[in-house]
Scaffold this active site. Structure first.
Site, mmCIF file in Angstrom:
data_model
loop_
_atom_site.group_PDB
_atom_site.id
_atom_site.type_symbol
_atom_site.label_atom_id
_atom_site.label_comp_id
_atom_site.label_asym_id
_atom_site.label_seq_id
_atom_site.Cartn_x
_atom_site.Cartn_y
_atom_site.Cartn_z
ATOM 1 N N HIS A 177 51.765 42.498 -37.136
ATOM 2 C CA HIS A 177 50.735 42.071 -36.093
ATOM 3 C C HIS A 177 49.883 41.050 -36.158
ATOM 4 O O HIS A 177 49.499 40.168 -35.402
ATOM 5 C CB HIS A 177 50.496 43.246 -35.187
ATOM 6 C CG HIS A 177 51.416 43.375 -34.411
ATOM 7 N ND1 HIS A 177 52.771 44.294 -34.452
ATOM 8 C CD2 HIS A 177 51.693 43.150 -32.848
ATOM 9 C CE1 HIS A 177 53.313 44.516 -33.049
ATOM 10 N NE2 HIS A 177 52.758 43.649 -32.348
ATOM 11 N N ARG A 226 51.872 42.219 -24.547
ATOM 12 C CA ARG A 226 51.752 43.282 -25.477
ATOM 13 C C ARG A 226 50.622 44.050 -25.036
ATOM 14 O O ARG A 226 49.477 43.704 -24.988
ATOM 15 C CB ARG A 226 51.573 42.884 -26.941
ATOM 16 C CG ARG A 226 52.844 42.203 -27.595
ATOM 17 C CD ARG A 226 52.757 42.135 -29.034
ATOM 18 N NE ARG A 226 53.908 41.646 -29.733
ATOM 19 C CZ ARG A 226 54.332 40.357 -29.888
ATOM 20 N NH1 ARG A 226 53.327 39.643 -29.549
ATOM 21 N NH2 ARG A 226 55.281 40.064 -30.338
ATOM 22 N N ARG A 268 54.629 44.516 -20.778
ATOM 23 C CA ARG A 268 55.277 45.675 -21.730
ATOM 24 C C ARG A 268 54.772 47.031 -21.692
ATOM 25 O O ARG A 268 53.427 46.805 -21.963
ATOM 26 C CB ARG A 268 55.788 45.122 -22.967
ATOM 27 C CG ARG A 268 56.691 46.173 -23.898
ATOM 28 C CD ARG A 268 56.930 45.518 -25.103
ATOM 29 N NE ARG A 268 55.733 45.380 -26.165
ATOM 30 C CZ ARG A 268 55.950 45.073 -27.349
ATOM 31 N NH1 ARG A 268 56.952 44.565 -27.769
ATOM 32 N NH2 ARG A 268 54.864 44.847 -28.058
ATOM 33 N N GLU A 324 66.199 45.196 -28.685
ATOM 34 C CA GLU A 324 65.728 45.009 -29.992
ATOM 35 C C GLU A 324 66.133 46.128 -30.923
ATOM 36 O O GLU A 324 65.905 46.108 -32.305
ATOM 37 C CB GLU A 324 64.087 45.033 -30.096
ATOM 38 C CG GLU A 324 63.337 46.119 -29.403
ATOM 39 C CD GLU A 324 61.777 46.026 -29.274
ATOM 40 O OE1 GLU A 324 61.183 45.042 -29.958
ATOM 41 O OE2 GLU A 324 60.882 46.769 -28.440
ATOM 42 N N ASN A 341 62.126 40.004 -33.211
ATOM 43 C CA ASN A 341 61.638 40.421 -34.447
ATOM 44 C C ASN A 341 62.045 41.868 -35.092
ATOM 45 O O ASN A 341 62.471 41.931 -36.334
ATOM 46 C CB ASN A 341 60.073 40.712 -34.148
ATOM 47 C CG ASN A 341 59.211 39.309 -33.640
ATOM 48 O OD1 ASN A 341 60.050 38.102 -33.840
ATOM 49 N ND2 ASN A 341 58.253 39.239 -32.864
ATOM 50 N N ASP A 342 62.158 42.825 -34.073
ATOM 51 C CA ASP A 342 62.709 44.128 -34.468
ATOM 52 C C ASP A 342 64.180 43.969 -34.487
ATOM 53 O O ASP A 342 64.729 44.662 -35.288
ATOM 54 C CB ASP A 342 62.276 45.194 -33.327
ATOM 55 C CG ASP A 342 60.845 45.695 -33.644
ATOM 56 O OD1 ASP A 342 60.560 46.088 -34.827
ATOM 57 O OD2 ASP A 342 60.069 45.656 -32.594
ATOM 58 N N ARG A 381 60.054 44.732 -41.477
ATOM 59 C CA ARG A 381 59.169 43.461 -41.309
ATOM 60 C C ARG A 381 57.961 43.179 -41.769
ATOM 61 O O ARG A 381 57.401 42.027 -41.931
ATOM 62 C CB ARG A 381 59.415 43.191 -39.583
ATOM 63 C CG ARG A 381 58.742 44.421 -38.951
ATOM 64 C CD ARG A 381 58.841 44.024 -37.437
ATOM 65 N NE ARG A 381 57.908 43.620 -36.715
ATOM 66 C CZ ARG A 381 57.729 43.522 -35.310
ATOM 67 N NH1 ARG A 381 58.886 43.809 -34.835
ATOM 68 N NH2 ARG A 381 56.715 42.881 -34.849
ATOM 69 N N CYS A 430 61.865 37.182 -26.466
ATOM 70 C CA CYS A 430 60.609 37.231 -26.575
ATOM 71 C C CYS A 430 59.957 37.164 -28.040
ATOM 72 O O CYS A 430 58.895 37.598 -28.255
ATOM 73 C CB CYS A 430 59.928 37.817 -25.786
ATOM 74 S SG CYS A 430 60.215 40.000 -25.913
HETATM 75 C C1 PEP Z 1 60.163 42.080 -30.873
HETATM 76 O O1 PEP Z 1 60.223 43.114 -31.526
HETATM 77 O O2 PEP Z 1 60.730 40.838 -31.203
HETATM 78 C C2 PEP Z 1 58.947 41.854 -30.147
HETATM 79 C C3 PEP Z 1 58.721 40.796 -29.453
HETATM 80 O O3 PEP Z 1 58.042 42.956 -29.989
HETATM 81 P P1 PEP Z 1 56.961 43.526 -31.153
HETATM 82 O O4 PEP Z 1 56.910 42.381 -32.073
HETATM 83 O O5 PEP Z 1 55.779 43.462 -30.456
HETATM 84 O O6 PEP Z 1 57.558 44.507 -31.601
HETATM 85 MG MG MG Z 2 59.356 44.727 -30.940
#
Ligand code: PEP
Ligand code: MG
Length: 755
Positions: free
Chosen positions: A362, A469, A505, A603, A626-627, A637, A674
């Protein structure tokens, strides 16, 4: 053997500098293996030569003098083959090379093992005896294990040593350390160590100057926490089942009781400042509770820790952090948190260096959002020693330069200027649509989460918010924010962008976003109780948030709601039903809200294969790349050890994302992306060709992505996608997208690098 290994590693870790670390290694390994000689040769990266750096048993004068290339001698053979060499008569081997200055002619048996750290050769560890007998299997195994253990310690110690030398000798040579690019861009500034925050484990001891003042400060902290806790208890009374309410009473009893406070007073009187006195006391209490037989009482240890953290936060707020940050702050820390970043005035924050984490932590996402270059996962860099040092952060290459020479500094200042020029040029695209040369268009949304991001996004222009977020305000507090509090936060975002859509979200805590006041204790947090799983289990928390979101949208009607971590169709149904319930409750109270658009993040890999079923039940889908990449590639990650395996351009990830787009198309629901993939200019043509309705990214990336979209044609993009989907390796995809950018004259600062 384990014990010996452990002892040696501990001794090396405690060494004052690198030379001492090497001396410890050779002495103790010689002792443990009953060898006559133990030596360490280190590989010079630039020349690929091995140099004798420490020895036990050879002539000490030879240290630093003996140097051989990797294709010379037995030591070179070990480095070259990257495996051990075990000989009874070393001097008879064709690769034997004799260095008279070492005096090694007396030693016949030779065992050399390579020292390798993350695939990189660091050097060779050698033991020798004056007998003519091979080292036995057990001895070889010991030395191999030793070298593997030492590799990390040595890499760390070497950087530590270089770091000390680079200022002491004023050699003018910068020390460069490679990590992972967390946020692109370059910065030149001064290292500034993040404050310890409310971390009880790391509060340092300080002698107390004025015990009365410390006692008063502690009393004030107790009073403040008592108020916080009773307020929290009051607020939660209506929502929590009776059993859970007891928690607040337990907290109050602890604060009012004698045992905690009187121990802290005692420690202050013994000469410690209040935060450290608190640390000692909490540790003592936690130990006592953890040792109890009764399971219920054992659990109270976590309450004690929580009380401790709350008190410390209050104490530190009172004590303050009196260090003034420099003009150009490069924030450095072991595992930086959002609140540590927020402590630096935005106009002074130039860059971020984090020893832990990776491009998708993050803190990296935040840095990208703020347009601040970041390097993550510099595991070998003792970041606490970077405070006050001149630093360069290269977020493109994931490199940190410590005490750079003037020429290098000037080069980076030049780069910074080029960047600024490109940014200025791109500003002209602000009001223009993201439309290809042949007329295809897609929406470019921004990701938000911090108040600072809103203004920036409005300045550059966007189609709305594709991902807001909501967890940051939850993470930055020491309790759950209430409905009113949340509603006013959401209202701020919704009204700032109205009439453009804003996708809020729902809470996505757990995983890499733990709440200090709501620990989940998952052994494997990413596969645990996170996102929608947690909020569905706690309807009181979820409904409060949904009600706050709906109330915030009254009269604006631009709310879109999105659920994180959806894994099963029933979860989406259940969540949507709670949205309906929250609306009905509000209506009963006279608050009439428009029905929001409701969507799910895709995700979790399972959701890719159920995208159609999910889309049919909801209004939209948004790919959280990302996830999704993390779960598809089985790469944490935030783990910098495996970060090089994390790759959004992995063909499996591309195909999964494409699959979701196709599923949405089949049932007529819009799909967007996203995750950070959406903000990668080089990937934009592929996502456009997949038929995405929109891309949501940090505002710092938006104009670059728009630039690419406006320069290409949809027809070309489709051709690229066909080729990309046929690629078998991430590298092939990377080459494909980069050469397409070059063909359009778009290379340079927007190439798809390894973040
Ligand atoms: C993701 O997982 O791609 C996402 C946008 O959510 P976060 O990065 O907040 O887990
Ligand atoms: Mg995510």
């Amino acid at each position: 053997m384990l014990e010996t290994l452990h002892r040696i590693v501990q001794a090396v870790n405690a060494a004052a500098d690198f030379d001492e670390a090497l001396a410890i290694i050779v002495d103790q390994v010689a002792d443990a293996t009953a060898a006559d000689v133990c030596s360490v040769y280190l590989l010079e990266e630039d020349t690929q030569h091995l140099r004798l750096m420490a020895t036990h048993g050879l002539n000490p004068e030879a240290v630093g003098q003996v140097r051989l290339s990797v294709d010379e001698g037995l030591v070179g053979l070990v480095a070259q083959r990257e495996e051990s060499v075990n000989l009874e008569n070393a001097d008879r081997h064709p690769r034997f090379r004799y260095f008279p200055e070492t005096g090694e002619e007396r030693f016949h048996s030779f065992l050399g093992v390579p020292i390798i750290h993350y695939q990189a050769r660091l050097g060779v560890l050698v033991v020798q005896r004056n007998t003519r007998a091979r080292f036995n299997d057990g001895e070889v195994a010991f030395l191999v294990t030793m070298a593997a253990q030492l590799a990390g310690v040595m890499a760390h110690a070497r950087v530590r040593g270089d770091l000390a030398r680079s200022t002491m000798e004023a050699s003018g040579r910068a020390l460069a350390v490679t990590g992972i690019g967390g946020s692109s861009g370059v910065a030149v500034g001064e290292g500034f160590a993040a404050s310890a925050g409310a971390d009880l484990e790391t509060v340092p001891d300080r002698p107390v100057r004025n015990a009365t003042a410390e006692l008063a400060a502690f009393q004030a902290a107790v009073e403040a926490v008592r108020n916080d806790v009773s307020e929290l208890g009051e607020r939660m009374r209506a929502q929590l089942p009776e059993g859970e309410q007891l928690l607040f009473d337990v907290y109050l009893q602890m604060l009012d009781g004698d045992s905690l406070t009187s121990r802290v007073y005692h420690q202050i009187e013994a000469g410690h400042w209040a935060p450290f006195a608190l640390r000692l006391t909490i540790a003592e209490h936690v130990r006592r509770f953890e040792a109890m037989d009764d399971a219920y009482l054992r659990e109270r240890a976590s309450d004690v820790r929580d009380i401790g953290r709350r008190l410390l936060a209050r104490l530190m707020a009172v004590e303050g952090d009196d260090r003034a940050p420099p003009e150009q702050v490069i924030l450095v820390g072991e595992e930086l948190s959002a609140s540590q970043l927020a402590e630096i005035p935005p106009e002074q924050l130039a860059g971020v260096v984090s020893a832990g984490g990776s491009a998708n932590s993050h803190i990296a996402i935040l840095a990208r959002a703020l347009g601040v270059p970041a390097v993550m996962g510099v595991r070998d860099l003792p970041v606490h020693r970077l405070h006050g040092r001149a630093l360069i952060v290269d977020g493109y290459r994931g490199r940190v330069e410590v005490d750079p020479a003037e020429a290098l500094r000037a080069e980076y200042v030049g780069l910074q200027q080029e960047e600024a020029e490109l940014t200025a040029e791109l500003a002209a695209l602000s009001g223009l649509p993201a439309r290809t040369t042949d007329g295809a268009e897609l929406n470019l949304y921004v990701n938000t989460g911090l108040a600072a991001e809103i203004n920036r996004a409005l300045e550059i222009g966007c189609a709305g918010v594709g991902l807001h977020r909501t967890e940051f305000p939850f993470m930055m507090r020491d309790r759950f924010p209430g409905e009113e509090e949340q509603a006013s936060l959401y209202r701020e975002v919704l009204s700032a962008f109205a009439p453009l859509p804003v996708t809020l979200r729902t809470l996505d805590v757990g995983g890499d976003k733990p709440l200090p006041y709501f620990p989940t204790h998952d052994e494997n947090p990413f596969l645990g109780w996170r996102g929608l799983r947690m909020t569905l289990d706690h309807p009181e928390i979820f409904l409060t948030q949904l009600r706050a979101m709906l109330r915030a949208s009254v009269g604006l009607d631009n709310l879109r709601l999105m659920f994180p971590m959806v894994t099963r169709v029933e979860e989406a149904e259940q969540a949507a039903a709670l949205v309906a319930r929250a609306r009905a409750e509000l209506a009963e109270e006279g608050v009439v809200t428009a029905p929001p658009q409701v969507g799910a993040m895709v995700e979790v890999p399972a959701a890719v294969y159920q995208a159609e079923s999910l889309a049919r039940r909801l209004d939209f889908l948004s790919v959280g790349s990302n996830d999704l990449a993390q779960y598809l590639l089985a790469v944490d990650r935030n783990n910098s050890r495996v970060a090089s395996l994390y790759d959004e351009l992995h063909p499996a990830v591309l195909r999964a994302v494409n699959e979701v787009a196709e599923a949405g198309r089949r049932v007529g629901r819009p799909v967007s992306v996203c995750g950070s993939m959406a903000g990668e200019p080089a990937v934009a043509p592929l996502l456009l060709a997949m038929g995405m309705e929109g891309l949501s990214m940090s505002s710092g990336r938006l104009l670059r992505v728009k630039w690419v979209i406006r320069t290409i044609s949809a027809a070309d993009a489709r051709g690229m996608l066909t080729e990309a989907l046929a690629c078998e390796t991430p590298q092939q995809v990377r080459q494909l997208v980069n050469s397409a950018l070059d063909d359009h004259g778009l290379g340079g600062l927007i190439r798809a690098g390894r973040r």
